[in-house]
Scaffold this motif. Sequence first.
Motif, PDB file in Angstrom:
ATOM      1  N   GLU A   1     -39.438  34.220  -4.179  1.00  0.00           N
ATOM      2  CA  GLU A   1     -38.682  33.629  -3.065  1.00  0.00           C
ATOM      3  C   GLU A   1     -38.408  32.138  -3.277  1.00  0.00           C
ATOM      4  N   GLN A   2     -39.115  31.516  -4.225  1.00  0.00           N
ATOM      5  CA  GLN A   2     -38.910  30.089  -4.530  1.00  0.00           C
ATOM      6  C   GLN A   2     -37.956  29.870  -5.700  1.00  0.00           C
ATOM      7  N   ILE A   3     -37.554  30.945  -6.357  1.00  0.00           N
ATOM      8  CA  ILE A   3     -36.792  30.827  -7.598  1.00  0.00           C
ATOM      9  C   ILE A   3     -35.303  30.931  -7.333  1.00  0.00           C
ATOM     10  N   ARG A   4     -34.557  30.040  -7.971  1.00  0.00           N
ATOM     11  CA  ARG A   4     -33.096  30.081  -7.850  1.00  0.00           C
ATOM     12  C   ARG A   4     -32.503  30.856  -9.008  1.00  0.00           C
ATOM     13  N   GLY A   5     -31.388  31.512  -8.720  1.00  0.00           N
ATOM     14  CA  GLY A   5     -30.749  32.295  -9.769  1.00  0.00           C
ATOM     15  C   GLY A   5     -29.239  32.185  -9.710  1.00  0.00           C
ATOM     16  N   LEU A   6     -28.615  32.658 -10.757  1.00  0.00           N
ATOM     17  CA  LEU A   6     -27.164  32.788 -10.817  1.00  0.00           C
ATOM     18  C   LEU A   6     -26.862  34.258 -11.059  1.00  0.00           C
ATOM     19  N   THR A   7     -25.699  34.706 -10.615  1.00  0.00           N
ATOM     20  CA  THR A   7     -25.335  36.093 -10.900  1.00  0.00           C
ATOM     21  C   THR A   7     -24.775  36.186 -12.315  1.00  0.00           C
ATOM     22  N   PHE A   8     -24.847  37.368 -12.883  1.00  0.00           N
ATOM     23  CA  PHE A   8     -24.310  37.594 -14.224  1.00  0.00           C
ATOM     24  C   PHE A   8     -22.809  37.305 -14.237  1.00  0.00           C
ATOM     25  N   GLU A   9     -22.134  37.613 -13.131  1.00  0.00           N
ATOM     26  CA  GLU A   9     -20.694  37.335 -13.026  1.00  0.00           C
ATOM     27  C   GLU A   9     -20.429  35.831 -13.116  1.00  0.00           C
ATOM     28  N   GLN A  10     -21.251  35.032 -12.413  1.00  0.00           N
ATOM     29  CA  GLN A  10     -21.094  33.573 -12.475  1.00  0.00           C
ATOM     30  C   GLN A  10     -21.263  33.068 -13.904  1.00  0.00           C
ATOM     31  N   VAL A  11     -22.297  33.552 -14.570  1.00  0.00           N
ATOM     32  CA  VAL A  11     -22.587  33.096 -15.934  1.00  0.00           C
ATOM     33  C   VAL A  11     -21.487  33.546 -16.902  1.00  0.00           C
ATOM     34  N   SER A  12     -20.995  34.773 -16.712  1.00  0.00           N
ATOM     35  CA  SER A  12     -19.938  35.302 -17.581  1.00  0.00           C
ATOM     36  C   SER A  12     -18.678  34.455 -17.522  1.00  0.00           C
ATOM     37  N   ASP A  13     -18.483  33.793 -16.382  1.00  0.00           N
ATOM     38  CA  ASP A  13     -17.261  33.017 -16.156  1.00  0.00           C
ATOM     39  C   ASP A  13     -17.493  31.511 -16.314  1.00  0.00           C
ATOM     40  N   ALA A  14     -18.667  31.131 -16.826  1.00  0.00           N
ATOM     41  CA  ALA A  14     -19.032  29.709 -16.896  1.00  0.00           C
ATOM     42  C   ALA A  14     -19.119  29.227 -18.341  1.00  0.00           C
ATOM     43  N   THR A  15     -19.199  27.904 -18.480  1.00  0.00           N
ATOM     44  CA  THR A  15     -19.404  27.285 -19.788  1.00  0.00           C
ATOM     45  C   THR A  15     -20.819  26.718 -19.857  1.00  0.00           C
ATOM     46  N   ILE A  16     -21.238  26.331 -21.053  1.00  0.00           N
ATOM     47  CA  ILE A  16     -22.547  25.689 -21.211  1.00  0.00           C
ATOM     48  C   ILE A  16     -22.579  24.387 -20.401  1.00  0.00           C
ATOM     49  N   GLY A  17     -21.449  23.677 -20.375  1.00  0.00           N
ATOM     50  CA  GLY A  17     -21.362  22.446 -19.582  1.00  0.00           C
ATOM     51  C   GLY A  17     -21.606  22.706 -18.101  1.00  0.00           C
ATOM     52  N   ASP A  18     -21.069  23.819 -17.586  1.00  0.00           N
ATOM     53  CA  ASP A  18     -21.296  24.186 -16.175  1.00  0.00           C
ATOM     54  C   ASP A  18     -22.785  24.387 -15.914  1.00  0.00           C
ATOM     55  N   LEU A  19     -23.451  25.096 -16.828  1.00  0.00           N
ATOM     56  CA  LEU A  19     -24.885  25.354 -16.675  1.00  0.00           C
ATOM     57  C   LEU A  19     -25.670  24.054 -16.725  1.00  0.00           C
ATOM     58  N   MET A  20     -25.316  23.212 -17.707  1.00  0.00           N
ATOM     59  CA  MET A  20     -26.029  21.959 -17.877  1.00  0.00           C
ATOM     60  C   MET A  20     -25.932  21.082 -16.633  1.00  0.00           C
ATOM     61  N   LEU A  21     -24.714  21.004 -16.074  1.00  0.00           N
ATOM     62  CA  LEU A  21     -24.488  20.216 -14.870  1.00  0.00           C
ATOM     63  C   LEU A  21     -25.267  20.791 -13.683  1.00  0.00           C
ATOM     64  N   THR A  22     -25.268  22.114 -13.573  1.00  0.00           N
ATOM     65  CA  THR A  22     -25.976  22.804 -12.490  1.00  0.00           C
ATOM     66  C   THR A  22     -27.473  22.549 -12.574  1.00  0.00           C
ATOM     67  N   MET A  23     -28.040  22.698 -13.776  1.00  0.00           N
ATOM     68  CA  MET A  23     -29.477  22.516 -13.951  1.00  0.00           C
ATOM     69  C   MET A  23     -29.874  21.055 -13.856  1.00  0.00           C
ATOM     70  N   GLN A  24     -28.985  20.172 -14.301  1.00  0.00           N
ATOM     71  CA  GLN A  24     -29.230  18.731 -14.180  1.00  0.00           C
ATOM     72  C   GLN A  24     -29.305  18.367 -12.697  1.00  0.00           C
ATOM     73  N   GLY A  25     -28.399  18.943 -11.900  1.00  0.00           N
ATOM     74  CA  GLY A  25     -28.366  18.652 -10.467  1.00  0.00           C
ATOM     75  C   GLY A  25     -29.559  19.199  -9.708  1.00  0.00           C
ATOM     76  N   SER A  26     -30.031  20.392 -10.108  1.00  0.00           N
ATOM     77  CA  SER A  26     -31.142  21.017  -9.376  1.00  0.00           C
ATOM     78  C   SER A  26     -32.507  20.603  -9.915  1.00  0.00           C
ATOM     79  N   GLY A  27     -32.521  20.112 -11.163  1.00  0.00           N
ATOM     80  CA  GLY A  27     -33.797  19.751 -11.785  1.00  0.00           C
ATOM     81  C   GLY A  27     -34.543  20.941 -12.357  1.00  0.00           C
ATOM     82  N   ASP A  28     -33.923  22.124 -12.307  1.00  0.00           N
ATOM     83  CA  ASP A  28     -34.574  23.331 -12.824  1.00  0.00           C
ATOM     84  C   ASP A  28     -34.581  23.338 -14.351  1.00  0.00           C
ATOM     85  N   GLN A  29     -35.703  23.763 -14.928  1.00  0.00           N
ATOM     86  CA  GLN A  29     -35.806  23.934 -16.384  1.00  0.00           C
ATOM     87  C   GLN A  29     -35.412  25.355 -16.785  1.00  0.00           C
ATOM     88  N   HIS A  30     -35.480  26.278 -15.821  1.00  0.00           N
ATOM     89  CA  HIS A  30     -35.124  27.679 -16.057  1.00  0.00           C
ATOM     90  C   HIS A  30     -34.337  28.203 -14.866  1.00  0.00           C
TER      91      HIS A  30
END
Length: 200
Positions: free
Chosen positions: A118-147
């Motif tokens: 319940e504490q873990i954040r996730g992305l859907t496979f559809e979101q990831v399929s339509d994203a770039t590495i830059g999108d992920l990096m920006l998302t994780m940079q903003g949330s502070g998540d390592q995973h």
Amino acid sequence: MFQEFRHLRVQDTSDVDHLLSPTQVHQPSTLRSPALEVMTDFIETAPVTVSGQLGVDEALEWMKSQHVRMLFVVDDRDRFVGVITARDIAGTRVMAYAQQNGIARAEVQVRHVMHGKEQIRGLTFEQVSDATIGDLMLTMQGSGDQHVVVIDEGYAGVKRVRGVISASDISRLLKVSFEIMYEAKTFAEIEKIVAHGGEL
């Protein structure tokens, strides 16, 4: 006993001078490369799991032996209940729990310090399929998540963890540390860091 197998004819290598490297086969990854390039897909690679009852130091040794920095915690019926990271075990979390509960470090179990699902954040496979590495990096940079876990739906709408994306995998693929990326003020600076192999 070995009738179904056959000997292969070995070749002489005296006239072979070159080693193939991945960069000769694939274009190097960039911030604009598909996000799926950095996702560990559990259709191809089994998740590394651990029981919540295991001691934290044993869990850390298991991580090291499997070359991962995060384990998926499962219950006695193999259901996903949370995650635990190397940072959780090596940081102050374990000692804080031991002190609060008047027990020795050796008695602290994974379930005591893990992050429940319940504490873990996730992305859907559809979101990831339509994203770039830059999108992920920006998302994780903003949330502070390592995973970040990746979720999809199986038959009859059953949700499941399809994979995981880790900051360390992104760093390894782009050959740039996440810490250096965090120092960048603009996306253009980040692209410059990647292009120059980790230097601004």
